[in-house]
Design an enzyme around this catalytic site. Structure first.
Site, PDB file in Angstrom:
ATOM      1  N   GLU A   1       0.831  -1.207   0.000  1.00 52.72           N
ATOM      2  CA  GLU A   1       0.000   0.000   0.000  1.00 52.72           C
ATOM      3  C   GLU A   1       0.868   1.260   0.000  1.00 52.72           C
ATOM      4  O   GLU A   1       0.494   2.274  -0.579  1.00 52.72           O
ATOM      5  CB  GLU A   1      -0.955   0.027   1.202  1.00 52.72           C
ATOM      6  CG  GLU A   1      -2.111  -0.950   1.055  1.00 52.72           C
ATOM      7  CD  GLU A   1      -3.306  -0.631   1.949  1.00 52.72           C
ATOM      8  OE1 GLU A   1      -3.149   0.105   2.950  1.00 52.72           O
ATOM      9  OE2 GLU A   1      -4.403  -1.139   1.648  1.00 52.72           O
TER      10      GLU A   1
ATOM     11  N   HIS B   1       9.671 -26.033  -0.206  1.00 59.27           N
ATOM     12  CA  HIS B   1       9.052 -27.157  -0.907  1.00 59.27           C
ATOM     13  C   HIS B   1       7.855 -26.702  -1.738  1.00 59.27           C
ATOM     14  O   HIS B   1       6.974 -27.492  -2.040  1.00 59.27           O
ATOM     15  CB  HIS B   1       8.628 -28.223   0.103  1.00 59.27           C
ATOM     16  CG  HIS B   1       9.794 -28.849   0.807  1.00 59.27           C
ATOM     17  ND1 HIS B   1      10.313 -30.072   0.451  1.00 59.27           N
ATOM     18  CD2 HIS B   1      10.581 -28.400   1.817  1.00 59.27           C
ATOM     19  CE1 HIS B   1      11.336 -30.366   1.216  1.00 59.27           C
ATOM     20  NE2 HIS B   1      11.531 -29.363   2.059  1.00 59.27           N
TER      21      HIS B   1
ATOM     22  N   LYS C   1     -14.353   0.107  -4.433  1.00 59.92           N
ATOM     23  CA  LYS C   1     -15.348   0.395  -3.381  1.00 59.92           C
ATOM     24  C   LYS C   1     -16.594   1.027  -3.978  1.00 59.92           C
ATOM     25  O   LYS C   1     -17.712   0.710  -3.605  1.00 59.92           O
ATOM     26  CB  LYS C   1     -14.766   1.364  -2.349  1.00 59.92           C
ATOM     27  CG  LYS C   1     -13.840   0.746  -1.331  1.00 59.92           C
ATOM     28  CD  LYS C   1     -13.513   1.797  -0.245  1.00 59.92           C
ATOM     29  CE  LYS C   1     -12.253   1.433   0.509  1.00 59.92           C
ATOM     30  NZ  LYS C   1     -11.823   2.489   1.438  1.00 59.92           N
TER      31      LYS C   1
END
Lengths: 488, 488
Positions: free
Chosen positions: A307, A336, A450
C-alpha cells in the site's frame, strides 16, 4: 561458527542487537559482476539516503509523520493496563472486527508473542482470552467464528478509523444485533470497545450517542502504521501480550532510525531495495520468515510495503514504473513450494529472509535409525539447528545462482525485538516513499472498486457506478462452462 | 441479474457447472487496445492449444502422466473407508508429518470442505478427528502441536515419497521416539500410517522392517500432483471429508480436460496465462479466492504453478525468460492490503479471482443504524452478497485500470467442485509446461540448497558443501548492527 552461536541462549550479562541486517548477498561480490550492487551503487545509495534523511527528518519535525512518536505515547499504556485486567478477569475471547490495517498488526504480534497454540489451550493454561481476528466478510467464515464463541464470555473490539469500512461495519451491525438480543442493551456495552477517529466519522457519532467504551486512532496515523496505537495495543494487551516491552522495543527502533544513515537499518533496508528495484529490475520482494511465530509478520509487511509503494505516479505526476511488490512466504515450508520459482523462475525477485537466532525450544532429534545412512546424520541435531541451517543453505544457493537476497535476524522473538522490527520497517516504508518520490501514506487505488461495490449494494449517491457496472456486458464467448451435472 | 442468481440456492432438479471460467477481462475489448489479448492473439492461442493437446494426449497415452488416472483408482477408496472408520472411532487428532506436496493438498481440501472451525469444535459436535498438518520444522511450532494433543488419542501420518525429506524424517524420528516411550513399541504401530514410495527408499525399508501400516504414492506422481493419491485421500478420509465425491469431481474434471480445446477450461486457463506472460509481460499470477474456505487452495495452487513453471530452460536447453510466479491472496481481506499494488503498482500481474456463487450461510445484515446515511445502505443485504459484490466491483475496477483479470467460479464449495477444480488446475499446469516447452514435472532448483543444508548438518558425502559454504566469508561492512541493549 555462526551456527553454534545461533543455538546458544545468551546469559543475562550479554548484550544483544535487537535486529541485524546482513546484505552481503545483494552485492556483486557475492552475486557476480552486473548481478548485484557494486561499490559505486552503494556509494550512490549513501547520497540518496542522505537526501531522504533530510526530507524525512524535516517532515517529522513538522509533525507530518506522527507514527514515529507512537512508541512514546503515555496514554496508551494506561488504557492497555485496564483492558488487560478486564480481559483476564472477565472474558474467554476477544474478537477483533477489523480488516487491513485494523487487523494485520494485532494478528502479526499475537502470533509472534503468544504461544503458537494459545487459542487451543484450555482456559486455565491459557490465562488470557483467545484472540480471534475477523478480517473477512465470508458468511461461512463469520458464522464459524460466532459458532466457536459464547457471546456472554466474548469481548468485541470494533476497529475502523473512518467508521465507513463496509466489511467492518457489516460485522458490527450483525454483532450489535446479536448482543442486544441475547444479552440486552445494558449488558451489550460491557462487551464492546470501539476504536475509531477521535473526532470524526459515523462510528464516533455512534460511540457518543450510545456512550460505548472507545479509544482513538491518533490523527494522521493510517491503518498500516497503526499497530502501536489503540488499534493494535488494546486487543494485544487483552490477550496477554507485554505491550510495554513492545512499545519500548519500538522506541529503540525509532531512536536508531533517527541516527545517521551509515548505520541506520531502516534507511539501508529501504535504499538497498530501491536500488535493486530500479537498477536491477527487482520488481518483487519476497518476505520469508523462518519461524512459525513470524509467519503473520510477512502478511503485515505485505500491506505496509504494497500500500505504501504501489503508486502510479511520482509526486510531480510523472509515471512511477519501478514499484516493488512484496510477496509473503514461510521458511522452511515454502522451500518445498516456492523455492523452485525463486531459484530458476523469472529473475525479478529479491528474497528477504527473516531469521531467528535462538528459539524457545530446541526440539532435539533422537539418535535413532542409526543403521540407515539416509537418516543417521539427523540424530543428535535439533529442529532449531535444522531450520537455521536450511535458511543459511537456501540463502547461499540463491546467491550462487545470482539471485539477490538479504537477511534480517532477530536474536530471539520477544516483545522488544518485535517492536523494534515493526518500527524499523515502518520507517523503511516511509524512506522508500522519499526515494521513489511518491506519497507512502495514501492508497488512492482502492477507491474505484469500493464505489462499484457501493453501486451494486444500492447505496445512495452511487447509482452511476451501478449503471457503469451494468453498461459493460460480459460476452458469452469468453465464458467457458462445460459438463453441467445434475445436482443432488 | 447475475447478483440475484448468485445468491440463490439451486433446486434439486437444476443442473450446475462445477466450474466456470470467465475471461472477458483479459481481452482488449475490456482492457483497451494493446493492453489485453485481441482476436488475433486468441486465434493464435487456439493453434498453440491444439498442438499442446496433441502433445499431452500422446504423453498421457504413453503412461507419462499417471496423475490423470488417479480419480479412477479403485484401491484408494477401499483404504480410505477403513481409515475413516478407524479415525472416527479411535482418534481425536490426525497429525500429518509432511511438507510441500505432502501437506498442501490435504490442508487445502480440509479447509475447503470441513467446517472452518472444525478443529476448535468439541469432540461430539466435530464427529471426526481434528486435522493438524505439521509442515514446518520450527521447534516452537512443533512443540506447540505436541502440546495440543494427547499422544494416546492421536494418529500420525508420515508422508514422504523419497523417505529422505529431512524435515519430515526429523519430525518422524521425534514422534517415533515419543510414541515408543509413552505408549510402548507394540501400541506405537496403531498410531502410525506411513505413506511412501511403493518399492524404494529408506522409509519403505523401515515400513517393511517394522511392519507399519502403509500406503503407496503411485509411481510417476510427484508431490504437487499427489493430493488425490493416498497422500491426500488418507488423512482427508480420516477427518470426515467425502473423498468419494472428491474423486468423482476430479474424474469429471479429467473427462472435460480430455475434450477438444475450444471448451476445455484446463487448456484455456493455461493458454490465456501463457499469452499474458509471453505477450503482455504478466510475470505474476495472483490467485485470489473470495472465500475463507478456499484460502488454502491458493497455497496449494502456488506450489503447483511455481514448481511446475519455474524452470530456467526450455527442453532444448535454451533460456526460458517468461515464467509466471503465482502469488496467493485472499479476498476481500487483501483488498485492504494488496489491492493498491495490484491497481497502481508495477503492471506485471494477472489477477485470477476464485469465486463462489452460493455460500452455505447468508449472514443477513440487520436493518439497524438506519439514521446514519453512511451505514443504512448495508442493512437488508447479506455478507454473502457483500463478498461477491466486492469481488465483482474489484474485478471491474482492475479492468477499467487496464489490469487483466479472470474469474473462476464454483457454484458451491462441495467435494465434487473442489475435486473438479484440483484436477483442472493440475492439467492446466501440465498444459502450461507444453506451451512453455519445459518439464512441468521436475524441480531441479531446490537441490543446491538441500546440499548446503546437508553439509552444514555434517551428513557424510556432503563435506564439500560445508567447505564451499564456509569458503565465502560474509563481510562485516555489509552487516548492520546497532544499539545493542543489555538483556534481562
Amino acid at each position: 561458527m555462526s551456527e553454534k552461536k545461533s543455538q546458544k541462549l545468551m546469559t543475562k550479562d550479554e548484550v544483544e542487537d535487537l535486529l541485524t541486517l546482513d546484505y552481503n548477498n545483494v552485492t556483486s561480490e557475492a552475486l557476480g559482476e552486473g548481478k548485484g550492487l557494486d561499490a559505486q551503487d552503494l556509494a550512490e545509495m549513501k547520497n540518496l539516503l542522505s537526501a531522504a534523511y533530510k526530507d524525512i527528518e524535516c517532515r517529522y519535525k513538522k509533525g507530518l509523520l506522527p507514527f514515529m512518536d507512537l512508541p512514546k505515547d503515555p496514554d496508551i499504556l494506561k488504557a492497555a493496563r485496564k483492558l488487560a485486567d478486564m480481559g483476564r478477569k472477565k472474558f474467554e475471547n476477544v474478537v477483533v472486527l477489523g480488516i487491513g490495517g485494523s487487523a494485520l498488526g494485532a494478528s502479526a504480534v499475537f502470533t509472534a508473542l503468544r504461544p503458537l497454540n494459545h487459542n487451543s489451550l484450555p482456559s486455565a493454561k491459557r490465562g488470557w482470552p483467545r484472540l480471534i481476528v475477523a478480517d473477512n466478510v465470508d458468511p461461512d467464515g463469520f458464522a464459524a467464528i460466532l459458532d466457536s464463541v459464547e457471546l456472554k464470555s466474548t469481548f468485541f473490539n470494533v476497529i475502523s478509523k473512518s467508521g465507513t469500512t463496509a466489511e467492518t461495519m457489516s460485522q458490527f451491525m450483525i454483532i450489535y444485533d446479536q448482543l442486544q438480543r441475547s444479552l440486552g442493551k445494558s449488558s451489550l456495552k460491557e462487551h464492546l470497545l470501539v476504536t475509531t477517529d477521535p473526532n470524526n466519522g459515523v462510528l464516533r457519532r455512534i460511540v457518543e450517542t450510545h456512550d460505548f467504551l472507545n479509544l482513538p486512532v491518533p490523527t494522521g496515523v493510517g491503518g498500516r502504521f497503526s499497530v502501536l496505537t489503540a488499534v493494535g495495543i488494546a486487543p494485544l494487551a487483552m490477550v496477554g501480550v507485554n505491550v510495554t516491552d513492545l512499545l519500548n522495543g519500538a522506541a529503540k527502533g525509532q531512536e536508531d532510525a533517527h541516527k545517521p544513515v551509515a548505520a541506520n537499518k531502516a534507511y539501508i533496508f529501504a535504499g538497498l531495495n530501491y536500488l535493486l528495484a530500479t537498477l536491477k529490475k527487482r520488481s518483487s520482494l519476497v518476505m520469508m520468515p523462518y519461524a512459525d511465530s513470524l509467519a503473520r509478520v510477512a502478511d503485515w509487511f505485505g500491506q505496509l510495503w504494497n500500500e505504501s509503494l504501489g503508486k502510479a505516479t511520482h509526486l510531480d505526476g510523472s509515471p512511477n514504473p519501478n514499484t516493488q511488490t512484496a510477496i509473503k512466504a514461510l521458511g522452511v515450508t515454502d522451500q518445498h513450494s516456492q523455492l523452485q520459482m525463486y531459484m530458476d523462475g523469472s529473475d525479478e525477485k529479491t528474497i528477504c529472509f527473516l531469521g531467528v537466532d535462538s528459539f524457545k525450544q530446541q526440539a532435539p532429534i533422537p539418535q535413532i535409525f542409526k543403521d540407515y545412512e539416509e537418516l543417521s546424520y539427523l540424530g543428535g541435531h535439533t529442529l532449531a539447528e535444522l531450520i537455521n541451517f536450511e535458511r543459511q543453505g537456501t540463502a547461499r544457493a540463491l546467491s550462487e545462482n545470482g539471485r539477490p537476497n538479504l537477511t534480517l535476524t532477530l536474536p530471539r522473538v520477544t516483545a522488544q525485538s518485535i517492536g523494534y522490527l515493526i518500527q524499523t520497517l515502518e520507517v523503511a516504508a516511509v524512506v522508500s516513499g522519499s526515494l521513489y518520490n511518491i506519497d507512502p501514506l495514501d492508497q488512492p487505488g482502492v477507491e474505484l472498486g469500493k464505489k462499484f461495490t457501493y453501486g451494486l449494494l444500492g447505496r445512495t449517491g452511487f447509482e452511476d457506478f451501478k449503471e457503469r457496472y451494468k453498461s459493460v456486458v460480459s460476452k458469452k464467448k469468453y465464458i467457458v462452462k462445460s459438463n453441467p451435472t445434475p445436482k443432488g
